[in-house]
Design an enzyme around this catalytic site. Structure first.
Site, PDB file in Angstrom:
ATOM      1  N   ASP A  92      25.910  49.282   8.139  1.00 14.20           N
ATOM      2  CA  ASP A  92      24.648  49.400   8.865  1.00 14.20           C
ATOM      3  C   ASP A  92      24.551  50.640   9.745  1.00 14.20           C
ATOM      4  O   ASP A  92      23.571  50.842  10.428  1.00 14.20           O
ATOM      5  CB  ASP A  92      24.303  48.124   9.642  1.00 14.20           C
ATOM      6  N   GLU A  93      25.564  51.438   9.689  1.00 13.92           N
ATOM      7  CA  GLU A  93      25.489  52.691  10.421  1.00 13.92           C
ATOM      8  C   GLU A  93      25.104  53.785   9.440  1.00 13.92           C
ATOM      9  O   GLU A  93      25.442  53.710   8.271  1.00 13.92           O
ATOM     10  CB  GLU A  93      26.835  53.007  11.068  1.00 13.92           C
TER      11      GLU A  93
END
Ligand SMILES: [Zn+2]
Ligand SMILES: [Zn+2]
Length: 112
Positions: A92-93
């Site tokens: 999710d980064e």
């Protein structure tokens, strides 16, 4: 089959006081039938700490890197660089774009 360590005669399994023993038929020597048995080896699985996953930036150009034109090196203004994307830490980064100048070898990155 077990043989007596004292007289080398055959040892026979017996139960004495609820314990399994091997008893020598000749001299009466007794050994614990369970002694020397293989014990379960406790294996501990090495768990890698989350922090170990943090990427250490390696300035080696990965094999999948592509040579791209039109990217200006901040160091020497060369307009050709190797380009690759790395997904750092978790999914999710944002991924990080890496560039490496084909002339001076400077590595720089851009976040998406
Ligand atoms: Zn014996
Ligand atoms: Zn350069």
């Amino acid at each position: 089959m077990k043989f007596c360590p004292k007289c080398n005669s055959l040892m026979t399994p017996r139960r004495i006081n609820g314990k399994s023993v091997l008893k020598c038929v000749k001299c009466g020597y007794e050994i614990d039938a369970n002694a020397g048995g293989k014990k379960d080896v406790v294996t501990t699985k090495v768990q890698h700490a989350e922090s170990e996953k943090i990427l250490v930036i390696d300035e080696e150009v990965p094999e999948r890197a592509q040579k791209v034109k039109g990217v200006v090196c901040p160091a020497c203004k060369n307009d050709e660089a190797y380009f690759w994307i790395l997904q750092t830490r978790s999914a999710d980064e944002p991924a990080t774009r890496f560039y490496k100048c084909t002339r001076c070898g400077k590595v720089w990155r851009e976040y998406e």
